[in-house]
Design a protein around this motif. Structure first.
Motif, short mmCIF file in Angstrom:
data_model
loop_
_atom_site.label_atom_id
_atom_site.label_comp_id
_atom_site.label_asym_id
_atom_site.label_seq_id
_atom_site.Cartn_x
_atom_site.Cartn_y
_atom_site.Cartn_z
N ASN A 1 -3.93 -5.49 -0.76
CA ASN A 1 -4.29 -4.55 -1.83
C ASN A 1 -5.55 -5.00 -2.56
O ASN A 1 -5.88 -4.47 -3.61
N ASN B 1 1.02 2.62 -3.28
CA ASN B 1 -0.25 3.01 -3.86
C ASN B 1 -0.60 4.41 -3.35
O ASN B 1 -0.91 4.60 -2.17
N LEU C 1 0.83 -1.22 0.00
CA LEU C 1 0.00 0.00 0.00
C LEU C 1 0.86 1.26 0.00
O LEU C 1 0.40 2.33 -0.38
#
Lengths: 406, 247
Positions: B163, B115, B112
């Motif tokens: 995710n 991201n 993450l």
């Protein structure tokens, strides 16, 4: 990946290898500390010279006879006899910006008092000399204009001379010392001034009326030098112009011919000493920066090791979605932080070092902001420059083989 | 909800070794529907690792088509592939590949971090949720060396889940574990499958493949068998070995 994450990541991985991180930083610390110390000590030395010069009299003007060429041979400084009593009078009476004037006739003799003797230079000067050169008296008096007029056999002596001759602790005032065969009465003792920037003892000195030296010792009627003081430091250039004009007309020098004398204001002396100091500072800083480069190579070396060691981690990060640029930034951040922290510690140690040395040498302590800013930038640059290739190597890894790397 | 997650068509992969071309994959085609639990079997050299690398977007095929969740991989740049891996794929490796001296929670958070759309707070919450899903909520502050092999693999599975990928790719995920722990991990995978996750499981152990719902066998870069099977229950298998006398 954002900056906060990059930063956290770099800090935590540096913390995982504390010893290695510390040793790598050491190179940068030493490099930066030595650059900072060298630059601030150089500046301290410059400042020291400046303050010493102003204690010598910052509005002082020296007038010397020009170098004489005799048959193509340069006879050296102050070799001509162009300055004389007539010049002295004109400078005293016909100037606006010149406050005080004193000639100087130098000779050197063995001084004798009782069973002690001591070699010493004797300067023949006028009563204004102490003011011009910022000397003061510890005890006794300075000789007067009257003493100058009648070639009085009196003198004022420096502390070193006192120490050498009056070894039994007697009061020198009123005592008679012999200069060769000529007896002179000590009427004053100078307050100690210490060494000057060149390491000369400014207290190993005897002042006597210049007429006495000219007539009784040397048998000459010219001066070796003339010292003058401008009415203020700002006006010393004006005073110099004035002096030039008067001396040229006194000496009958036609327009277009060279002066037969040379004028030096403190400004020139200061700037020439400053430029020497600056050069030395640059040289030292250049030598110190070599150690900075060595430190940078140390970072590069360790970053290569780190990248190889963490091949698997790199593979994993790529597999879960790190872009090549993320990986590159990760290792670049690490090396930048490494060198920046090293740099900060280095600046700190550099300041401590220069503080210690300047205290030891009795120099003023100067913090060179410029050096600090430059070192900081150099650190950042070092981090980027030496971190770039290892980071690039990491970023260009193939995730498949990196994952399989054992 | 039966839609295509993976679709590969006439996939070829040629490696050049010295002056010789090695055909690792010779025209492999299949599709994986959402919610399938596929095992990809094959001996070493059968091309299953190459296939997995391509399915995982770590490698690109020499020819043929690969579509994952409606995206054709062929024309994507390196960065787009990274993003695809980050958003759509969850990896589980044989040797766990956890970051050493990093807590389980931080390990799970890792995907993450790459991201941009996930803020720090949400990152932590999702990582905790994923760890809860694999039953390691209590151990999220432990580092890998404080965890057993099975627990490490659970952390790795949590990392693959965090995710919310369209497919989980497991590469010999039980290869380093003893039988009992292997069955525990397979039972976890069956749970996840029960919750609707799509899983592709690469293995060379037939008894592990029996816990999946579809078996694809590779040999010399070609599919020799592709059939749905009735999976064995991993929980039952666990009960059976616990009945066996310990030596």
């Amino acid at each position: 990946m954002n900056i906060t994450n990059l930063f956290k990541l770099a800090i935590s991985s540096l913390f995982r290898n504390k010893m290695r991180t510390l040793l790598t930083m050491l190179g940068i610390i030493i490099g930066i500390a030595s650059v900072i110390a060298m630059v601030s000590l150089g500046q301290a030395s410059t400042k020291n010279v400046q303050s010493e010069l102003s204690s010598m009299g910052s509005n002082m003007i020296m007038i010397m006879p020009a170098r004489q060429m005799r048959g193509g041979v340069n006879m050296g400084n102050a070799s001509s006899k162009s300055l004389d009593e007539n010049d002295l009078k004109s400078l005293k009476n016909n100037t606006v910006y010149v406050a005080k004037v004193s000639p100087m006739v130098a000779t050197s003799k063995q001084l004798v008092y009782g069973s002690n003797n001591h070699p010493c230079s004797i300067n023949g000067v006028s009563e204004d000399y102490l003011d011009i050169r910022k000397y003061s008296l510890k005890s006794g008096i300075m000789f007067s204009e009257e003493d100058v007029k009648r070639y009085a056999k009196v003198c004022v002596i420096g502390q070193t001379v006192v120490n050498e001759l009056f070894t039994n602790g007697e009061d020198p005032i009123g005592q008679v010392v012999r200069f060769g065969s000529i007896p002179m009465t000590v009427i004053g003792v100078l307050a100690p001034k210490g060494q000057n920037q060149m390491g000369e003892d400014q207290d190993n000195i005897v002042f006597a009326p210049y007429t006495t030296i000219q007539k009784r010792f040397s048998g000459i009627n010219y001066f070796n030098m003339i010292f003058a003081s401008a009415t203020s430091e700002e006006e010393s250039e004006m005073a110099a112009t004035e002096i030039t004009y008067i001396l040229r007309s006194n000496h009958g020098i036609k327009t277009g011919s060279n002066d037969d004398f040379e004028i030096r204001t403190q400004e020139e002396l200061v700037s020439s000493i400053n430029s020497i100091n600056k050069m030395l500072t640059m040289l030292l800083a250049a030598i110190a920066s070599i150690s900075l480069i060595v430190g940078g190579i140390g970072i590069m070396n360790i970053m290569y090791v780190t990248v190889t060691e963490r091949t698997k981690e790199i593979g994993l990060r790529m597999a879960i979605g790190a872009r090549n640029s993320d990986i590159k930034m990760q290792f670049l951040t690490e090396s930048i932080i490494l060198s920046l922290i090293g740099g900060i510690i280095g600046i700190f140690f550099g300041l401590i070092l220069s503080y210690g040395v300047s205290k030891l040498l009795n120099w003023p302590f100067v913090i060179s902001q410029k050096a600090i800013v430059i070192s900081f930038l150099v650190c950042a640059f070092t981090g980027i420059f030496f971190g770039w290739y290892p980071a690039k190597k990491a970023a260009n890894m193939d995730p498949i083989s990196a994952l399989r790397y054992e | 909800m039966s839609n295509e997650i993976l679709k590969i068509e006439k996939l070829e992969r040629v490696f050049r070794v010295g002056s010789e071309d090695v055909h690792a994959l010779r025209g492999v085609s299949f599709t994986v529907q959402s919610g399938e639990f596929v095992s990809i079997m094959g001996t070493s050299g059968s091309g299953k690792s190459t296939l997995l690398n391509i399915l995982g977007c770590l490698d690109t095929p020499s020819s043929g088509e690969y579509i994952i969740d409606g995206v054709s991989v062929k024309s994507l740049s390196k960065n787009e592939l990274s993003e695809l891996r980050n958003r759509k794929i969850g990896f589980v490796f044989q040797n766990y590949n956890l970051l050493a001296r990093t807590t389980a929670l931080e390990n799970v958070e890792l995907p993450l971090i790459y991201n941009k759309d996930v803020p720090a707070k949400e990152r932590r919450d999702r990582a905790v949720a994923a760890l809860r899903l694999v039953g390691l909520e209590e151990r999220m502050d432990h580092t890998p060396n404080q965890l057993s092999g099975g627990q490490q693999q659970r952390v790795a599975i949590a990392r693959a889940l965090v995710n919310d990928p369209v497919i989980i790719l497991a590469d010999e995920a039980t290869g380093n574990l003893d039988t009992k722990t292997s069955y525990e991990i397979m039972s976890l995978f069956q749970d996840l499958h029960g919750q609707g996750k799509t899983i592709a499981f690469v293995t060379h152990e037939p008894d592990i493949a029996n816990f999946t719902t579809r078996k694809i066998c590779l040999r010399d870069g070609q599919i020799i068998e592709d059939k749905p099977i009735v999976p064995l229950s991993a929980i039952k298998a666990l009960e059976e070995i616990s009945k066996m006398p310990t030596e």
